[in-house]
Every structure is written in structure tokens, then in C-alpha cells.
Scaffold this motif. Structure first.
Motif, PDB file in Angstrom:
ATOM      1  N   LEU A  63       0.813  -1.218   0.000  1.00 43.67           N
ATOM      2  CA  LEU A  63       0.000   0.000   0.000  1.00 43.67           C
ATOM      3  C   LEU A  63       0.845   1.265   0.000  1.00 43.67           C
ATOM      4  O   LEU A  63       0.396   2.308  -0.467  1.00 43.67           O
ATOM      5  CB  LEU A  63      -0.950   0.002   1.196  1.00 43.67           C
ATOM      6  N   SER A  64       2.074   1.184   0.489  1.00 43.52           N
ATOM      7  CA  SER A  64       2.912   2.383   0.448  1.00 43.52           C
ATOM      8  C   SER A  64       3.218   2.783  -0.993  1.00 43.52           C
ATOM      9  O   SER A  64       3.441   3.949  -1.299  1.00 43.52           O
ATOM     10  CB  SER A  64       4.215   2.180   1.238  1.00 43.52           C
ATOM     11  N   ALA A  65       3.215   1.797  -1.914  1.00 46.01           N
ATOM     12  CA  ALA A  65       3.407   2.100  -3.340  1.00 46.01           C
ATOM     13  C   ALA A  65       2.221   2.915  -3.858  1.00 46.01           C
ATOM     14  O   ALA A  65       2.386   3.836  -4.669  1.00 46.01           O
ATOM     15  CB  ALA A  65       3.561   0.810  -4.137  1.00 46.01           C
ATOM     16  N   LYS A  66       1.034   2.580  -3.378  1.00 42.79           N
ATOM     17  CA  LYS A  66      -0.159   3.356  -3.767  1.00 42.79           C
ATOM     18  C   LYS A  66      -0.070   4.776  -3.221  1.00 42.79           C
ATOM     19  O   LYS A  66      -0.466   5.730  -3.888  1.00 42.79           O
ATOM     20  CB  LYS A  66      -1.431   2.680  -3.225  1.00 42.79           C
ATOM     21  N   ILE A  67       0.420   4.906  -2.005  1.00 41.02           N
ATOM     22  CA  ILE A  67       0.576   6.231  -1.391  1.00 41.02           C
ATOM     23  C   ILE A  67       1.522   7.071  -2.227  1.00 41.02           C
ATOM     24  O   ILE A  67       1.237   8.225  -2.566  1.00 41.02           O
ATOM     25  CB  ILE A  67       1.088   6.107   0.058  1.00 41.02           C
ATOM     26  N   VAL A  68       2.669   6.495  -2.572  1.00 40.83           N
ATOM     27  CA  VAL A  68       3.683   7.194  -3.371  1.00 40.83           C
ATOM     28  C   VAL A  68       3.094   7.647  -4.703  1.00 40.83           C
ATOM     29  O   VAL A  68       3.275   8.792  -5.133  1.00 40.83           O
ATOM     30  CB  VAL A  68       4.910   6.272  -3.579  1.00 40.83           C
ATOM     31  N   LYS A  69       2.381   6.755  -5.364  1.00 37.05           N
ATOM     32  CA  LYS A  69       1.794   7.078  -6.676  1.00 37.05           C
ATOM     33  C   LYS A  69       0.735   8.170  -6.547  1.00 37.05           C
ATOM     34  O   LYS A  69       0.685   9.109  -7.355  1.00 37.05           O
ATOM     35  CB  LYS A  69       1.179   5.824  -7.290  1.00 37.05           C
ATOM     36  N   THR A  70      -0.100   8.059  -5.529  1.00 36.91           N
ATOM     37  CA  THR A  70      -1.164   9.046  -5.316  1.00 36.91           C
ATOM     38  C   THR A  70      -0.592  10.427  -5.025  1.00 36.91           C
ATOM     39  O   THR A  70      -1.166  11.443  -5.422  1.00 36.91           O
ATOM     40  CB  THR A  70      -2.073   8.597  -4.146  1.00 36.91           C
ATOM     41  N   LEU A  71       0.558  10.466  -4.369  1.00 36.37           N
ATOM     42  CA  LEU A  71       1.196  11.745  -4.038  1.00 36.37           C
ATOM     43  C   LEU A  71       1.959  12.356  -5.213  1.00 36.37           C
ATOM     44  O   LEU A  71       2.450  13.475  -5.130  1.00 36.37           O
ATOM     45  CB  LEU A  71       2.141  11.566  -2.847  1.00 36.37           C
ATOM     46  N   GLY A  72       2.058  11.606  -6.322  1.00 36.15           N
ATOM     47  CA  GLY A  72       2.660  12.165  -7.529  1.00 36.15           C
ATOM     48  C   GLY A  72       4.043  11.669  -7.872  1.00 36.15           C
ATOM     49  O   GLY A  72       4.634  12.108  -8.868  1.00 36.15           O
TER      50      GLY A  72
END
Length: 342
Positions: free
Chosen positions: A180-189
Motif C-alpha cells: 500500500l505504500s506504493a499506492k501512497i507514493v503514486k497518489t502523491l505524484g
């Protein structure tokens, strides 16, 4: 008449003697039977979490008076981090410790433990993670015996070349992340690059990635403070990475009740021990990186609010996907938030 009584008496005593002769060794052997177990841990041997895991094993050995012997294999020497769980299921190891996030999609409900909900510290994250697993007992982990779960303190952004203080600073950055941290990184740009912690040092050193996201303890525990210069605390979205300690189900079922109780009691105690180890490791990581002259920043309140709004769709998406599968993802999120308030 007396002779008949004597004969009966002798016969009874003989039968009792035979029963005692055969019964005592059987009971004695049952009591003395040793259980030799293997324990695969993906952390390196010098890491605080590996040390805490080894202490757990030693405590179980001690309380069993040596009836249980646990051989620890640190640093992924028995099974690599992504294979630890299935290694336990298949009997490659008897016990295993690794991250749920390393096998994305394998644990759909428990992925909710890693959501960016604002965990303040490792003790809180560990306590909540174990409680959620106990209360919901998801089918996805019923092929093992879950002993306990622990989780690190709030995730922090670490970068090699520039400080991250605004969302715009993340644009185009390659950031090591997982689950899920990969999703966080992607969502943050930023651009997520999936890899376990064990590969991160070299990736940062070679410039394969520009930064990483993880608890501040990685700066000392994984020596990443040597290859980054800046860290940014993001308290509004403090996510965690939850980690299981599980046992092969057949090995668990083979244990007598008194030994099962030892495992259960020690594991319950180690929720606090492992959580404290995370917080101590965070403090050590903070001191280590500052000693090296690296900088630590904390997002301003207004900037933090922007990041929190940005990642909200991750929570919504988790709820949508789990409920579509008939899983109580909405209840998991609600319960985590309730426990955070407590």
C-alpha cells in the motif's frame, strides 16, 4: 477360600504392576518429547526486530524448560521476504516473520492495516494490527497459526538529493515502496518502485531510486542513513507496514496444550515488546541520521492537510474492493479509526 482370595489378589496386583510398567514410560516420553522448530526472519541479524524475534524464541524455550528448541534463520537465509508466509504454509520453515505487503493481493483484508490513517508510533500500530487480526480472523491467514502481528511507526519519506516539503517536490521522483505504500507514493505524484528493504541501500547508492518511504528506523536498522540526506515526516498520513509472526498449522496442532499455552502467552506479551522495539529503533534511527548531518523536516499543518486529502481515495478504494469481495473492509477501517482514538 483363602487361597482363591490370595490368587485373585495376586492376579490384580500383577495386572496393576504391568499397567504401571507400561504406562509410566509412555507418560514420561510424552513429557520429555522435544519439539525442534525453525524460524525464518527476513530482518538482518543486527536489526532490532530480529533481536526481538530471537528474544521471543528464547523466552519460549526457557518457559518450556528446553522442551521447545527454536533455530532462528535471519536475513532471509531460509526463505526470502516475499516467500516467508508460503514457506510456513508449505513447511519450509515452522515459524516465519515478514510483511503482508511483500505479497500484494495475498492478504486483501489485512492490507487495511497499512492504510495511511495516521499511526502515531510503533506501539500503537502493533497493538491495533494484532487486535484487528484477532477480532476479524480473516480466512486469508487461516492456513497458518497467527501468533501475533507487529507494525512499525509512521512512514517517513527519505530522499537522496533534495528535501521534500511540498507535494510538488515529489513529481518525477522514483521512490522505493511496497504494498500500500506504493499506492501512497503514486497518489502523491511520485513513481513507486517495488522492492523489499534488503535491496534498498544498493538501489539508493546506485541511483536506481531517488528516495524511499519507510519508518525512520531504516536509517540505522538498514543503514540507509548512509545513502540519503533528507527525511520528511508526514504525520497526517502516518501509514505502517504490518508484519506477521505465524506458525505452520500442522506443527501447531502437534503441540500439547501446555506448550500451546506458552506460545500464546509469550506472543501476547511480545505485542508490547515488539512495539516498543519499533519505537526504540525509530529513536535510534533519528539520532543516527542527525549524527551524520542529514536533515529531518516535518510537514506544516496546512501542507499535511493537503497530503491527507490527497490519499483519502486510497481508503475509499480499499473499502470498495474489499466489500465487492464480500469482505468487511469498511468495518476494518472504522475499527482502526476507533482504536486510534482510544
Amino acid at each position: 477360600m483363602t487361597r482363591k482370595v490370595d490368587r485373585r489378589y495376586c492376579s490384580i496386583m500383577l495386572l496393576l504392576a504391568v499397567a504401571i510398567i507400561f504406562a509410566v514410560p509412555v507418560n514420561s516420553l510424552a513429557k520429555e518429547k522435544k519439539f525442534r522448530l525453525s524460524y525464518s526472519i527476513f530482518f538482518p541479524p543486527t536489526h532490532a526486530q530480529c533481536i526481538a524475534g530471537e528474544a521471543w524464541a528464547k523466552e519460549i524455550e526457557k518457559r518450556s524448560n528446553g522442551q521447545i528448541e527454536i533455530t532462528v534463520y535471519p536475513g532471509g537465509t531460509l526463505t526470502k521476504a516475499p516467500q516467508v508466509y508460503d514457506g510456513v504454509v508449505n513447511g519450509i520453515s515452522d515459524i516465519g516473520m515478514s510483511c503482508f505487503a511483500y505479497t500484494r493481493g495475498r492478504f486483501p483484508l489485512l492490507e487495511g492495516l497499512d492504510l495511511p490513517v495516521g499511526y502515531p508510533d510503533g506501539k500503537t500500530a502493533t497493538r491495533i494490527a494484532t487486535k484487528i487480526a484477532e477480532e476479524f480472523n480473516p480466512k486469508e491467514v487461516r492456513d497458518t497459526k497467527v501468533l501475533y502481528i507487529h507494525a512499525h511507526g509512521p512512514g517517513v519519506l527519505h530522499s537522496k538529493k533534495r528535501a521534500i516539503q511540498h507535494l510538488a517536490d515529489l513529481k518525477g521522483m522514483k521512490v522505493r515502496s511496497t504494498g500500500l505504500s506504493a499506492k501512497i507514493v503514486k497518489t502523491l505524484g511520485a513513481l513507486p518502485v517495488a522492492m523489499p528493504q534488503g535491496d534498498t541501500y544498493e538501489a539508493l547508492q546506485k541511483g536506481t531510486v531517488d528516495g524511499t518511504i519507510g519508518p525512520i528506523e531504516v536509517l540505522k536498522g538498514w543503514k540507509q542513513g548512509e545513502v540519503i540526506q533528507y527525511s520528511t515526516e508526514i504525520p497526517g498520513i502516518g501509514y505502517t507496514t504490518s508484519m506477521f509472526v505465524v506458525m505452520n498449522k500442522r506443527k501447531w496442532q502437534a503441540l500439547p496444550d501446555n506448550l500451546k499455552k506458552i506460545f500464546t502467552d509469550v506472543s501476547r506479551e511480545w505485542v508490547a515488546v515488539q512495539g516498543q522495539a519499533w519505537d526504540d529503533a525509530d529513536a535510534a534511527g533519528r539520532a543516527y541520521t542527525l549524527e551524520r548531518g542529514n536533515k529531518i523536516y516535518t510537514l506544516t499543518e496546512s501542507e499535511s492537510a493537503k497530503w491527507k486529502t490527497k490519499v483519502k481515495p486510497i481508503l475509499d478504494d480499499y473499502i470498495k474492493k474489499t466489500t465487492a469481495k464480500g469482505l468487511p473492509g469498511d468495518q476494518v477501517v472504522a475499527r482502526i479509526k476507533e482504536l486510534l482514538k482510544q
